[in-house]
Write an enzyme that holds these catalytic residues in place. Structure first.
Site, PDB file in Angstrom:
ATOM      1  N   ASP A 198       0.827  -1.216   0.000  1.00 55.93           N
ATOM      2  CA  ASP A 198       0.000   0.000   0.000  1.00 55.93           C
ATOM      3  C   ASP A 198       0.864   1.272   0.000  1.00 55.93           C
ATOM      4  O   ASP A 198       1.634   1.498   0.920  1.00 55.93           O
ATOM      5  CB  ASP A 198      -0.882  -0.061   1.261  1.00 55.93           C
ATOM      6  CG  ASP A 198      -1.691   1.195   1.541  1.00 55.93           C
ATOM      7  OD1 ASP A 198      -1.735   2.096   0.674  1.00 55.93           O
ATOM      8  OD2 ASP A 198      -2.299   1.259   2.624  1.00 55.93           O
ATOM      9  N   HIS A 371      -3.941   4.587   6.723  1.00 55.24           N
ATOM     10  CA  HIS A 371      -2.788   4.127   5.947  1.00 55.24           C
ATOM     11  C   HIS A 371      -1.494   4.558   6.634  1.00 55.24           C
ATOM     12  O   HIS A 371      -1.385   5.686   7.118  1.00 55.24           O
ATOM     13  CB  HIS A 371      -2.824   4.716   4.541  1.00 55.24           C
ATOM     14  CG  HIS A 371      -4.047   4.350   3.784  1.00 55.24           C
ATOM     15  ND1 HIS A 371      -4.137   3.220   3.005  1.00 55.24           N
ATOM     16  CD2 HIS A 371      -5.261   4.946   3.717  1.00 55.24           C
ATOM     17  CE1 HIS A 371      -5.337   3.142   2.472  1.00 55.24           C
ATOM     18  NE2 HIS A 371      -6.043   4.180   2.884  1.00 55.24           N
TER      19      HIS A 371
END
EC number: 3.1.-.-
Lengths: 562, 562
Positions: A198, A371
């Site tokens: 990611d 994130h």
């Protein structure tokens, strides 16, 4: 013409159908011989320049062409950019889906809406599941993210292990299950061929805050507020909702929920045990005004300034049950996603003008990203120790930075691959090479139409939105060379033509002369007359108004047969 | 009907024609009896929802109505949101303008473009000027901001002094002149009746960085770069340009400038002595490729991702002299203004994909705001010690926070006035009261038209941009009740109708039946038939496509006379 990967028998092919060069529509694939494993099937929300488009999905042709090889679709977590494409995909290719309990509940809801639930094949998995096919097998590990049950995926193939992190941060004091650092370390020890990780926050150098820190801030803020609290957040962040509910219970408040996605999330959270509250905590919408302000927590959707969501309607006095009043405090437990900043700011202005207090921004530790930043991305790289690296889930600049971080942690530069959607990476246990490209373009979903909007239509919408449209019509007879009716003009989005009688009359004169000239030319026909109308009207209108509306000429003939 | 302030003979009226509840079109007024002092005349750049609008200016009716009382327009500094409205204002009311040398140079350029320079009355002022009228007199003090020569304005009226800060930060190590803290302190000691102060960064708790710190970062960054440097910034920040030029000189680089506003800024800066460089530093655009990379600094416009600006053209391979190449480094000495974030991110992606390095973001101290945060706003309040306070230059939430800061520094709550454009505050030396409101709405400038775009036109543009337009035309004869030509359909921005022959044919059928029915009804006429066409086509198209295009029906008659 069907698409096949150009890989050898001893190679595993890895590719994205969506998710590279963008935040959204994550759809990754791994093929070894006749087995294809798909990971996630998301949508992307359109940027402002895709006027009128509702969602963007990938072109699923590759999947349709290779339906016989697809073993299954494995879902990392239940966010829209990872599961939103499933109904559109299943309409074209009914493949089995493997997902955790919450993701599965969300997917079921979607499939039901699209009338696809009955025919879908759904399997519930968890972090301990192992799904074995003939040549590949799939296992999972827990990570931490802004929705429960985020899973990393491990695809064991003969050339080696391929690990996809899914969306993650490292939250060492999460509200849900902790990340399985030991499993990640073990994978690293065993040897990982390729890591897909990611890249969302590759531009952020810091380590993200823990969700629990946000929970503590929420409680501190709630303790200080004397009137009603209106709490807006992302509905999908069930941990956040749970922490708001807990803070409400601790400060003696009842909870009422407004907004469809928030209501659904609370129901799912209660059913799956993520949200816990004493009986009587939740009240019905119609009861909201039966409690004094200091006993109320209103949870609602609309933290992104969406005009039709509950919070906007509350702020603008258009909500049935809730009217803002002085003494109310609105808490934004969220950040404005780029593109929504203006809308959120306007919403804060409206709330502030209505006399309510607003708590927002980074100041109060009232939100944290799901994130991980650079430190977390490097930790993942250090744990997994991949031989090859492919940054995913990011725009180009993020992928680029993430590849740099991989190199900082010891992955050789030539082993890092920044790819585009449709690019194929072919790996053996010791080699990696780019292996061609297949078509993986954007498909626009607009109303009930999928893929019937393209660049020409969007270009028209842009021009229409700039200067509007002027329509010029005339009925002509090509035999007698006469103008039988018109020319007439109508406009939309141009200027107030009603107040510009002169402009209409002079435009008609310009058109009249142009049509007459075109009619009398040799080989005149509908299209030569239409072209003459446009060619005459466009410069005339520009000269008069400095605007360039779209001009639509229409030439009718009385004897025409349809 | 002319607008006059509803104030008494012993009161001074203070108001904004633009600048309250918004960032932009700052235009403030102070009236004592028959003397009106105006401060600034800015434009606002339209938000995305004002489709196709070029600028927003205030409604200048108040100024036109009171032209006899206007003594002059005093300019605090040369940014567009403070001087951009001048040409539009001067077309309606030719009033004398007082401004510093740089502001005046920028204003002259604007007036020349609009053919207004010959008739304009312009006076050059500086921080020591005192302009005396019969009852009021105007003086100034230096502040610091992101453009040279920012001036605070002091309007001495019989009831007391009114101070307008203009845009400011407190930069204790500025590149230009320092802020005159002593004059501000002296004003505070003498007694200030009302302060109008810049609220832009009222949401920022910190003290802004100094422009010199940015200069040091620029030098450090330049020293590390080996290839070409492409430097993008706000053209109006002449200090920034000067510091980039200085860093270029120190690192042995030639400078070339691309983009009209940057070129103009450099010329103005050189002429007025703000930019200094040894002879031979600047080279001509065509010479850009005659120097090795490490000897070149390219300065250009386009830091906001503007598609037609130099940087976008360079990034997209559409610039005549400069093509991006690996080894190039692009430095963004700027931040993305909200609304431009997406465009700037796309630009960074393009640059990165072209193989160039990009330096951007807050990380590198490569940019600082021109507006002071909360600490600076409080310092201004402490220095000026006003009896009454009116936060200006901000959206509602900023004004609100700024008013709170004023209270924190000792201004009583009832002495703080959060006002809207057109609201009037009437003050004597001991009292302040709201004194009504005059019309001060937005006026849209679009192409050559001013004010001929309104909400109806914008609503149409929105609908056009969502689902496009479908146009339906038929020629009918009301006597014979016959359809002579059509119905025909054309669309723009709707869907690919060419590929939807069925949809066209079935729409024609729907229209045909609707027209026939309408023709045969009693008292049928063009508008009943047109309405019947729309009423039939809209639900049909929605059913078929789930879209709601604007439908324009057009009914022609053969015998119609124009």
């Amino acid at each position: 013409m069907s698409t096949k990967l150009n890989i050898k028998n001893n190679e595993v092919g890895v590719f994205a159908i969506g998710g590279l060069g963008e935040i959204g529509k994550n759809t990754y694939g791994i093929q070894y011989q006749d087995e294809i494993i798909l990971i996630d099937a998301g949508i992307k929300f359109p940027e402002d320049d895709l006027l009128g488009v509702d969602y963007v999905i990938p072109d699923y042709s590759f999947i349709v062409d290779n339906i016989d090889r697809i073993k299954g679709l494995f879902i990392t977590h239940g966010h829209e950019d990872h599961i939103g494409g499933i109904p559109f995909l299943l309409k074209q290719a009914n493949i089995p889906i493997y997902a955790g309990p919450l993701s599965l509940a969300l997917i079921r809801g979607k499939l039901e809406e699209h009338g696809l639930l009955r025919d879908a094949t759904l399997y519930e998995i968890n972090e301990n599941s192992v799904i074995k096919f003939r040549k590949t097998s799939i296992s999972f590990f827990n990570t931490t993210h802004s929705i429960p049950e985020p899973l990393g995926v491990v695809v064991q193939t003969p050339p080696g292990k391929i690990v996809a992190t899914g969306d993650f941060k490292f939250d060492f004091t999460p509200v849900g299950k902790p990340a399985d650092l030991h499993r990640m370390a073990q994978l690293g020890d065993e040897g990982v061929l390729l890591l897909l990780s990611d890249s969302t926050n590759a531009e952020i150098p810091t380590f993200s805050h823990s969700e629990k820190v946000v929970g503590q801030s929420i409680l501190k803020i709630f303790e200080k507020i004397e009137g009603r609290i209106i709490f807006a957040s992302f509905a999908s962040n069930i941990f956040r909702l749970q922490q708001a509910v807990e803070a409400a219970v601790k400060t003696g408040r009842k909870v009422v929920v407004f907004g469809r996605s928030m209501e659904k999330a609370i129901v799912n959270g209660l059913e799956l045990g993520y949200i816990k509250a004493p009986k009587g905590t939740f009240i019905e919408p119609h009861e909201v005004n039966q409690y004094p302000g200091h006993e109320m927590l209103i949870m609602c959707t609309g933290s992104q300034g969406e005009p039709m969501a509950a919070l906007s309607r509350i702020a603008n006095g258009m909500h049935r049950q809730v009217t803002l009043q002085p003494g109310d405090t609105v808490v934004f437990s969220s950040n404005a996603i780029p593109g929504n900043t203006h809308g959120v700011n306007q919403l804060i202005n409206s709330i502030s003008e209505a006399g309510a207090k607003v708590i927002y921004g980074k100041m109060n530790n009232i939100h944290t990203s799901g994130h991980g930043g650079q430190q977390e991305q490097k930790l993942m790289l250090r744990l997994i120790k991949p031989k090859y690296f492919m940054p995913v889930h990011g725009e180009y600049r993020m992928l680029k930075i993430h590849a740099g971080l991989a190199q900082d942690t010891g992955v050789p530069k030539e082993n890092c691959f920044i790819m585009e959607n449709g690019d194929v990476l072919a790996l053996t246990k010791d080699t990696a090479r780019p292996a061609g490209h297949f078509n993986a373009q954007d498909t626009y979903v607009d109303g009930s139409g999928i893929g019937d909007i393209g660049n020409a239509v969007l270009r028209d919408r842009h021009e229409l939105s700039d200067d509007g449209v002027v329509l010029a019509v005339a009925t002509v007879d090509f035999k007698s060379k006469l103008i039988l009716a018109g020319p007439d003009l109508l406009s939309r989005g141009f200027i107030y033509m009603r107040g510009s009688g002169d402009l209409i009359r002079s435009s008609q004169r310009v058109l009249f002369n142009a049509i007459r000239k075109a009619l009398n030319a040799e080989n005149s026909n509908e299209s030569t007359v239409a072209k003459a109308m446009t060619d005459a009207l466009r410069p005339f209108l520009y000269k008069e108004t400095e605007r360039n509306p779209i001009i639509i000429p229409m030439v009718l003939t009385p004897d025409e047969e349809k």
